[in-house]
Enzyme design. Structure first.
Site, PDB file in Angstrom:
ATOM      1  N   SER A 256       0.830  -1.201   0.000  1.00 47.37           N
ATOM      2  CA  SER A 256       0.000   0.000   0.000  1.00 47.37           C
ATOM      3  C   SER A 256       0.861   1.245   0.000  1.00 47.37           C
ATOM      4  CB  SER A 256      -0.893   0.005   1.238  1.00 47.37           C
ATOM      5  OG  SER A 256      -0.095   0.190   2.398  1.00 47.37           O
ATOM      6  N   LYS A 257       0.258   2.308  -0.476  1.00 52.08           N
ATOM      7  CA  LYS A 257       0.964   3.588  -0.494  1.00 52.08           C
ATOM      8  C   LYS A 257       1.349   3.988   0.925  1.00 52.08           C
ATOM      9  CE  LYS A 257      -2.042   4.912  -4.257  1.00 52.08           C
ATOM     10  NZ  LYS A 257      -3.210   5.691  -4.649  1.00 52.08           N
ATOM     11  N   ARG A 258       0.400   3.741   1.794  1.00 48.60           N
ATOM     12  CA  ARG A 258       0.588   4.113   3.183  1.00 48.60           C
ATOM     13  C   ARG A 258       1.852   3.514   3.790  1.00 48.60           C
ATOM     14  NH1 ARG A 258      -1.962   4.106   8.359  1.00 48.60           N
ATOM     15  NH2 ARG A 258      -0.348   5.187   9.556  1.00 48.60           N
ATOM     16  N   HIS A 259       2.049   2.226   3.566  1.00 50.11           N
ATOM     17  CA  HIS A 259       3.168   1.555   4.219  1.00 50.11           C
ATOM     18  C   HIS A 259       4.429   1.427   3.372  1.00 50.11           C
ATOM     19  CE1 HIS A 259       0.840   0.613   7.734  1.00 50.11           C
ATOM     20  NE2 HIS A 259      -0.137   0.160   6.964  1.00 50.11           N
ATOM     21  N   GLY A 261       5.153   3.571   0.518  1.00 51.22           N
ATOM     22  CA  GLY A 261       5.561   4.767  -0.199  1.00 51.22           C
ATOM     23  C   GLY A 261       5.661   4.511  -1.690  1.00 51.22           C
TER      24      GLY A 261
END
Length: 492
Positions: A256-259, A261
RNA sequence: GCCGCUAUCGUCUAGGGGUCAGGACGGGUGGUUCUCAGCCACCAAACCGGGGUUCGAAUCCCCGUAGCGGUACCA
């Protein structure tokens, strides 16, 4: 699995296949999104169907135009094109009509709970081990209560009333199951600011756009019964679903983008010199396979062979090593001129090119580098010395090949001096002549070929590895070589 | 907590009642060679556990366990 619905095989209604990719423009296109797009696109292409790009931007707070355009660009780079294009935020009035109907038929109702109240309800439900949090309390609001809330200035949300009967979910990948509706809560379908929510707009648009198959990540699995409930309440046709397993990181968690980048950003791979055909080939094999023989697939083969029935059920780990392997494969497959075209921007970005370079010379460098590129970007460290003599002599290489004693360095100086003299007097500065002359020198003087060559290689490039040295010598040219050898000797 | 999904080498996977459980990436070893890369050859490496069903189970069933996903007025 055995009673998989039609649509995965060739049939007479193929030209009616309609699928969509529905990203929310809240960032770059990521690996998982690219794969979802690819699966949908391949499925459409395979069946001569229609691939639709729909921007699901109902979250106005997080959606940006910039992100939308990045997604377009990334898809285009991958070669994924679309036949139709929609933007949900432009379709407000469509959804409003459906919400009206839901409200009038009693399948939806206003909810005046505040975020704080909702939070409290959630906490309590959890403590009570309830399967769902919101309990539908606003369904039974008295008109006095409603008036009071309105007077307070509360803006209601709209919630869908979940049915009492089990909801059947058929999934081409995962199979069928029945969902107990008592585990489903009355979902918010319209925000208090009037903007409809994903679960509502998605299923409405799927129906309006006559989507036949929804191919999306399993993170949407839990949304599916909710969306089916909405469709049923509206009398809308429900598409077939195919939930594809997640793309995981090396520790097994969803990428995920969240984890992660920009590690998940398609664009990052583009910038680092990965080829679109490698990305496509890599990503398609995350969850899909054809048989036990083939790993390399051209886009045409993929279109021909892609089949939802061959999608696995478990998540797949993103393995950069395999991507690298595929990338080097596809780079090597390009002709030298094509490879040169691909690599020029990377030289330019490093400021190595000043546009006076001869095209043939550049192609010569690329040819000399041969199959040594894993990414296009690798061209920079591997060929820098062709463009400038300002490079470091690798200390480890120097120690090993130039010598770590006065005596050995003396010997190296001697060898380099001889080679310099040989090259200076060489009648023709071409590979064959130079090679013959140098072998003659080493063999007659009982010097190990590798020792002479490595000494020279470091003198000319600073490194102990690289393309064939004779290629390098010729590409560098006599003048440059004759300049670099004394410079190296000084450094000894 | 609740709901759901999943389970074959480190990774991607093939297979699916009787196979030496196959391939690929990565790793290792050797060969080729001016180095590296490549190429060639070879090697190590897996059916989550327990019960059934069966002559026979990695494969079918059940139960565990573990991992993951979701659990928002995000998508």
């Amino acid at each position: 699995m055995n009673d998989t619905p039609s649509g995965t095989t060739t049939s007479a209604v193929n030209d009616q296949i309609r699928v969509r990719m529905a990203p929310s423009p809240t960032g770059y296109l990521h690996i998982g999104g690219a794969r979802t797009a690819l699966f949908n696109w391949l499925f459409a292409k395979h069946h001569n169907g229609t691939f639709i790009l729909r921007i699901d931007d109902t979250d106005m707070a997080r959606s940006t135009d910039e992100s939308m355009h990045e997604i377009y660009e990334a898809l285009k780079w991958l070669g994924i094109d679309w036949n139709e294009h929609y933007v949900q935020s432009e379709r407000r009035s469509v959804y409003d009509g459906y919400v009206q109907r839901l409200l009038e038929s009693g399948n939806a109702y206003h909810c005046y709970c505040t975020p704080e109240e909702l939070e409290a309800i959630r906490t309590q439900a959890r403590a009570d081990k309830q399967p769902r949090s919101y309990d539908g309390r606003c369904q039974h609001l008295t008109s006095e209560a409603v008036q009071r809330f309105v007077a307070e200035g509360r803006k209601p949300t709209v919630r869908i009333k979940m049915p009492d009967r089990p909801i059947r979910v058929d999934d081409i990948v995962l199979g069928s199951r029945n969902i107990d509706p008592t585990t489903l809560e009355d979902e918010v379908i319209v925000r208090s600011n009037g903007m409809p929510n994903y679960n509502l707009t998605s299923i409405i648009d799927d129906a309006e756009m006559r989507i036949t198959h929804v191919i999306r990540g399993t993170e949407h699995l839990n949304n599916t019964p909710k969306q089916i409930a909405i469709a049923n309440a509206l009398g809308l046709k429900v598409p077939q679903f195919a939930h594809i397993p997640l793309v995981l990181d090396s520790s097994g968690r969803k990428m995920s983008k969240r984890h992660h980048g920009d590690l998940v950003a398609v664009n990052r791979y583009r910038e680092q010199g990965y080829l679109p055909e490698a990305m496509l080939n890599f990503v398609v094999r995350l969850g899909w396979s054809y048989d036990d023989k083939q790993e390399i697939f051209s886009v045409d083969e993929l279109i021909e062979k892609f089949d939802l029935a061959r999608i696995g059920k478990s998540g797949s780990v993103f393995d950069i090593k395999k991507l690298e392997w595929l990338n080097s494969h596809y780079i090597n497959q390009r002709s030298v001129p094509a490879r040169t075209d691909a690599v020029i921007p990377f030289w330019q970005k490093e400021g190595l090119l000043n546009s006076t370079e001869d095209r043939n010379w550049l192609e010569g460098i690329v040819a000399a580098v041969g199959e040594r590129l894993t990414t296009l970007q690798d061209i920079v460290p591997q060929t820098r010395y062709f463009f400038t003599d300002e490079f470091e002599y690798d200390p480890k290489a120097v120690k090993k090949w130039w010598g770590n004693s006065e005596e050995k360095r003396q010997k190296t100086t001697e060898i380099l001096t001889h080679i310099s003299q040989i090259l200076e007097k060489i009648p023709q500065f071409d590979i064959e002549t130079i090679e013959a002359a140098i072998w003659k020198y080493t063999d007659e003087n009982n010097i190990k070929r590798v020792a002479a060559m490595q000494a020279l290689r470091i003198a000319l490039t600073g490194a102990s590895f690289g393309p064939s040295l004779f290629d390098i010598v010729v590409l560098l040219g006599k003048d440059e070589v004759l300049k670099r050898i004394p410079k190296a000797i000084d450094h000894l």
